[in-house]
Design an enzyme around this catalytic site. Sequence first.
Site, short mmCIF file in Angstrom:
data_model
loop_
_atom_site.label_atom_id
_atom_site.label_comp_id
_atom_site.label_asym_id
_atom_site.label_seq_id
_atom_site.Cartn_x
_atom_site.Cartn_y
_atom_site.Cartn_z
N HIS A 182 24.50 42.42 30.12
CA HIS A 182 24.07 41.18 29.46
C HIS A 182 23.50 41.40 28.08
CE1 HIS A 182 24.07 38.53 33.20
NE2 HIS A 182 25.07 38.25 32.39
N GLU A 423 53.60 38.71 33.81
CA GLU A 423 53.01 40.04 33.65
C GLU A 423 53.48 41.02 34.72
OE1 GLU A 423 48.69 39.78 33.78
OE2 GLU A 423 48.74 38.25 35.32
N ASP A 447 49.25 43.99 31.63
CA ASP A 447 49.82 44.31 32.94
C ASP A 447 51.33 44.52 32.87
OD1 ASP A 447 47.73 44.51 34.84
OD2 ASP A 447 47.36 42.37 34.59
N CYS A 494 49.16 36.66 25.57
CA CYS A 494 47.70 36.78 25.53
C CYS A 494 47.20 38.17 25.87
CB CYS A 494 47.05 35.74 26.45
SG CYS A 494 47.51 35.95 28.17
C1 PEP Z 1 47.28 40.94 30.60
O1 PEP Z 1 47.57 41.50 31.65
O2 PEP Z 1 47.88 41.16 29.51
C2 PEP Z 1 46.19 39.96 30.55
C3 PEP Z 1 45.98 39.22 29.48
O3 PEP Z 1 45.40 39.85 31.64
P1 PEP Z 1 44.23 40.87 32.01
O4 PEP Z 1 44.07 41.82 30.85
O5 PEP Z 1 43.05 40.04 32.30
O6 PEP Z 1 44.81 41.53 33.23
MG MG Z 2 46.78 40.72 33.52
#
Ligand code: PEP
Ligand code: MG
Length: 571
Positions: A182, A423, A447, A494
């Site tokens: 935190h 992913e 992923d 993302c």
């Molecule tokens: C990803 O897998 O690219 C993603 C954005 O999800 P996380 O990093 O939370 O697994």
């Molecule tokens: Mg992911």
Amino acid sequence: MAIGHAFVLDQKKLRTPKVKLTPQETAAEILRFKTAIALADRQLSDLKEKLLPEGQQGQDHALILEAHRLMLHDPMFDYEVQRLIREEAINAEWAARRVSRRIKHQFDNLDDEYFRERRADVDFVADRVVRNLMGQAVDEEVAVPVDAIVVAHDISPAEAAMMVKTGRVAGFVTDLGGVTSHTAIVARARETPAVVGLGRASEAIRSGDMIAVDGNSGMVLVNPTSAQLSLFQESIRRHQAFEASALKTADLQAVTTDGYRLRLNGNMEFPEEIPSLLAHGAEGIGLYRTEFLFLNQVAPPSEEDHYRCYKQVLESMGGRTVTIRTLDLGGDKVPGKKHERETNPAMGLRAIRYCLQHQELFKVQLRALLRASVHGPLRIMFPLISGLAELREARSQLEACRSELGRAGMPVGRRTPVGIMVETPSAALIADRLAQEADFFSIGTNDLIQYSLAIDRQNRDVAYLYRPLHLAVLRSLQNIVQAAKAAQIPVAMCGEMAGDPNVTLVLLALGLDELSMTAGQLASVKRIVRAVSRADAQALLEKAMAFSTAEEVERFVRAEMERRFATLEET
Ligand code: PEP
Ligand code: MG
């Protein structure tokens, strides 16, 4: 980054008195404990008031202090301490310590660093109660000298918040903690440089030492040479200049010289990141990792907790689209109880798989999302979809929740787009079929790369094989984007790759509609987009994909980037 003189906090360890009571004394002792809890509650609420005179500002502190208040009253703590006093006839300080140690031990058994770090919160809460029982002062304002770098074994979020508030602290350095502790969160939200988890910094550094702190790289220089210092000052100057120009371009669109428009969104884990995302020009939220809502909670958040949080996020985003990803829990991030460790958690009962097997948990979130959807443009996104059946099942649960809410007369938004994270390699291969039933795609490259290349993203030994520009990844991305275009649904990215300015030209060429990243990455990516044409990027990608190894593709793309952007500082 910051330079200043160290101010090492004197943190004497609290010694807990241990007293055996007679059975007749336990009732009075329980009363003493309840008084200490009530006092702690009032202290936290006073502190919150003190830190938040202007309402909105500093909500992060408020949430954390509020969470500590909830922990005070958590039956796992409150009830258990009373039980120990009664059954074992021991004093309240001793009982509180034993219970907090037991709770911390449960966190110890979790593999996930983020959840393990919640141990510190248990300590902060228990410490406050024990100090109250012992009649010791708490929340005393420390007279921090101006522009000091505060060095400590550990700093509670309450202490960090109070110190930041004085405007005197230039940075933090602590022995304990990690990125998700935190104190780190409070510091990050306030853009105060912090390096945490250094082990023995508070022993090695003396008050008055000159210190340079780089919160990006996690580097701390103690009594640097004048050459080191001037290099560091130069970095600070460059960083500040870049940040100033980044903030100036925040309102400009990410559009290429030939008119191709990319939407640049923000990734978030905590609502307190929103002001910084907006200041850096995020056009919406492309990924909200809601599993972070389990922060501070021994029990899963309630429907109201989810709802309040989503409503707040939607309202703070002022009409911009917010993409909320349903819980990516599982593997080691299992709430509440200990569970059997999976041999291979990354491929185990995680994300949508976990939610579909824990319908109660899932539906609490889905109901909250639907209820929140009346407060702004919301998109719902399911993680780790590996086949169509999962998407259908998740959608049907969402619809069931919608009907339930309708029957109960609760208002819900009518058109909430439902999309998926692409992913897994299976989702990439059947993207055309998934695109028929999803309203949008968002590619999770973190992923997707790990599964496509069979590289555990947590394993340092194989990190060298983690190559976003591997031909297999590029072909996979091409397939996903083409499927989305054919079905006329938006396609976003993302994962970390989206915010890496070195590959922006590649992503532009692939035809992504949206990229989602952290606040600090938005300006660099936007500069590149605005400086090139999509046609140029497409020609570059075609040449890049003629190479066969990841190294060749990388070398080519790097050389092309340097040729184009030698004049763009810090891209
Ligand atoms: C990803 O897998 O690219 C993603 C954005 O999800 P996380 O990093 O939370 O697994
Ligand atoms: Mg992911």
